[in-house]
Design an enzyme around this catalytic site. Structure first.
Site, PDB file in Angstrom:
ATOM      1  N   ARG A  35       1.016  -1.345  -0.045  1.00  0.00           N
ATOM      2  CA  ARG A  35      -0.024  -0.163  -0.119  1.00  0.00           C
ATOM      3  C   ARG A  35       0.814   1.340   0.208  1.00  0.00           C
ATOM      4  NH1 ARG A  35      -4.795  -1.944   4.200  1.00  0.00           N
ATOM      5  NH2 ARG A  35      -6.113  -2.852   2.374  1.00  0.00           N
ATOM      6  N   LYS A 197     -20.774 -15.651   0.933  1.00  0.00           N
ATOM      7  CA  LYS A 197     -22.163 -15.168   1.237  1.00  0.00           C
ATOM      8  C   LYS A 197     -22.918 -14.596   0.230  1.00  0.00           C
ATOM      9  CE  LYS A 197     -21.723 -15.233   6.184  1.00  0.00           C
ATOM     10  NZ  LYS A 197     -21.588 -14.209   7.286  1.00  0.00           N
ATOM     11  N   GLY A 348     -10.786  -8.422  -1.470  1.00  0.00           N
ATOM     12  CA  GLY A 348      -9.755  -8.739  -1.108  1.00  0.00           C
ATOM     13  C   GLY A 348      -9.247 -10.151  -1.617  1.00  0.00           C
ATOM     14  N   GLY A 371     -14.419  -3.633   0.346  1.00  0.00           N
ATOM     15  CA  GLY A 371     -15.875  -3.222   0.770  1.00  0.00           C
ATOM     16  C   GLY A 371     -16.057  -2.052  -0.055  1.00  0.00           C
TER      17      GLY A 371
HETATM   18  P1  AMP Z   1     -15.910 -13.344   0.237  1.00  0.00           P
HETATM   19  O1  AMP Z   1     -15.109 -12.540   1.274  1.00  0.00           O
HETATM   20  O2  AMP Z   1     -17.358 -13.454   0.473  1.00  0.00           O
HETATM   21  O3  AMP Z   1     -15.300 -12.868  -1.013  1.00  0.00           O
HETATM   22  O4  AMP Z   1     -15.589 -14.871   0.490  1.00  0.00           O
HETATM   23  C1  AMP Z   1     -14.457 -15.216   0.642  1.00  0.00           C
HETATM   24  C2  AMP Z   1     -14.297 -16.638   1.197  1.00  0.00           C
HETATM   25  O5  AMP Z   1     -15.233 -17.567   0.665  1.00  0.00           O
HETATM   26  C3  AMP Z   1     -13.050 -17.457   1.190  1.00  0.00           C
HETATM   27  O6  AMP Z   1     -12.328 -17.392   2.165  1.00  0.00           O
HETATM   28  C4  AMP Z   1     -13.107 -18.866   0.385  1.00  0.00           C
HETATM   29  O7  AMP Z   1     -12.509 -20.094   1.264  1.00  0.00           O
HETATM   30  C5  AMP Z   1     -14.602 -19.090   0.967  1.00  0.00           C
HETATM   31  N1  AMP Z   1     -15.266 -19.908   0.262  1.00  0.00           N
HETATM   32  C6  AMP Z   1     -15.466 -20.008  -1.279  1.00  0.00           C
HETATM   33  N2  AMP Z   1     -16.031 -21.091  -1.656  1.00  0.00           N
HETATM   34  C7  AMP Z   1     -16.383 -21.821  -0.612  1.00  0.00           C
HETATM   35  C8  AMP Z   1     -17.201 -22.804  -0.298  1.00  0.00           C
HETATM   36  N3  AMP Z   1     -17.424 -23.827  -1.436  1.00  0.00           N
HETATM   37  N4  AMP Z   1     -17.409 -23.221   0.753  1.00  0.00           N
HETATM   38  C9  AMP Z   1     -16.958 -22.727   1.678  1.00  0.00           C
HETATM   39  N5  AMP Z   1     -16.279 -21.363   1.816  1.00  0.00           N
HETATM   40  C10 AMP Z   1     -16.184 -20.949   0.627  1.00  0.00           C
END
Ligand code: AMP
Length: 390
Positions: A35, A197, A348, A371
């Site tokens: 950064r 999510k 990220g 974010g």
């Molecule tokens: P996000 O911050 O919402 O982009 O989520 C990223 C996280 O989602 C990472 O740490 C991944 O390990 C997790 N992730 C991706 N695919 C899966 C899955 N099939 N089951 C559980 N966690 C997941």
């Protein structure tokens, strides 16, 4: 129009630059200075054009209290150690010590103020605090994209009271790519969404339904969609409370003619961290959980992307932190990087994924804010950027 550094006369001016130096510090030592290096172009431009630069940042979460654990001093030491420029640390961000340092500043030095978040007024956007921050300066520059979705004093309060203000080079590039993506994307426009999510990305999905031609879904969020469709998801992560939202999204997509693509096969395991197995069909057995997209899905997503002229990617296709479940994410990263398309990566985890896949230099734009990039896509702009538009 967004005012940028080049629109401002900097000669002899005292310039407050909001940077994002929220870097990892361990035992008083900066362990990753990405950064800092990213902000050097803006800082150098200010000093090369006769400005007197003062940098301000937050670091960690001191929760509005002075806490030596979160002092910015190691950042100044690191900069001097690396010889990036001559940094002078100031032990406060407002008040007498700042005024004195600014008044006595030599043009070849750059002041670095103490952590903005040592004051609760920073996050509360207290108008008095903003005035105090702004007082010693003639010009305000924001180069901290990662905090520009927050109406904080250093991001929103100061530019509300200062006339002479502009975006730094980092912020300018972020705005350029996101504005183009939102307002005039070249079609076909594909969005690749993954991660943990659906609930975190629902605003982004809604926004993309108005703009994209297709949305390719991976990661854990795919299982909530598949479950809604009555497909077996076994022990995969599902947000039961979002099944109604998924129904609405799918209906809206059908109305708008936006294709929502879901995985047709998977990499599964009996448990998180267990041995990976290919599940060649869309239904996942009851005793397995989906942890990555499977080979057929990779091929079908590649085929869809091959026609795209614009690609937005946010969120990994699987648990890419573990090599056994990383293939889907890396395959999509490598493929997207080779295409003749504008590829924007935000968030990220997706940024970490393109770095690990070794293709970051082939991506059109890698956003510096997780974010912030999601909120940009959802709301069409950010408060810290809007306040700089003339
Ligand atoms: P996000 O911050 O919402 O982009 O989520 C990223 C996280 O989602 C990472 O740490 C991944 O390990 C997790 N992730 C991706 N695919 C899966 C899955 N099939 N089951 C559980 N966690 C997941």
């Amino acid at each position: 129009m967004l005012k940028t550094l080049k629109d401002i006369d900097l000669k002899g001016k005292k310039v407050f630059v909001r940077v994002d130096f929220n870097v990892p510090v361990k035992d008083g030592v900066v362990t990753d200075d990405t950064r800092i290096r990213e902000a050097l172009k803006t800082i150098k431009y200010v000093t090369d054009n006769g400005g007197f630069a003062t940098l301000a940042t937050h670091l960690g979460r001191p929760k509005g209290e002075k806490n030596p654990k979160y002092t910015v001093k190691p950042v100044a030491d690191h900069i001097n150690g690396k010889g990036y420029f001559k940094a002078v640390f100031v032990d406060d961000c407002i008040g007498k010590s700042v005024t004195e340092a600014v008044n006595n500043q030599k043009q070849d030095t750059v002041l670095i103020l103490e952590n903005l978040r040592f004051y609760p007024d920073e996050e509360k956007n207290n108008p008095e605090f903003s005035k105090n921050l702004a007082a010693p300066f003639d010009v305000y520059i924001n180069d901290a994209f990662g905090t520009s979705h927050r109406k904080h004093a250093s991001v929103y309060g100061i530019p509300s009271v200062m006339q002479n203000k502009a975006a730094g080079f980092l912020l300018e590039k972020e705005a350029l790519y996101f504005d183009r993506l939102l307002q005039a994307p070249e079609h076909p426009f594909s969005a690749v969404l993954g991660g943990a999510k659906v609930s975190d990305k629902i605003g982004v999905i809604e926004s993309l339904l108005e703009r994209a031609d297709n949305i390719l879904i991976g990661g854990a969020m795919a299982y909530t969609f598949l479950k809604y469709k009555g497909i077996g998801v076994g022990k995969s992560l599902v947000e039961e409370e979002l099944l109604g939202t998924v129904e609405k999204v799918l209906k809206k997509a059908a109305d708008k003619g936006v294709e929502i693509a879901l995985p047709v096969d998977h990499i599964v395991s009996a448990e998180f961290g267990g041995a990976p197995e290919v599940c060649g069909v869309q239904d996942i057995p009851a005793d397995r959980m989906g942890l990555d997209i499977g080979p057929k899905t990779i091929e079908s997503y590649k085929k869809m992307l091959s026609k795209s002229k614009t690609i937005l990617w946010n969120g990994p296709m699987g648990v890419f932190e573990q090599p056994a479940y990383a293939e889907g994410t890396f395959a999509i990263a490598k493929y997207a990087a080779e295409l003749d398309a504008t590829v924007v990566v935000g968030g990220g985890d997706s940024v970490a994924a393109v770095n690990q896949a070794g293709v970051s230099d082939k991506i059109s734009h890698i956003s510096t804010g997780g974010g912030a990039s999601l909120e940009y896509l959802e709301y069409g702009s950010l408060p810290g950027i809007d306040i700089l538009r003339g």
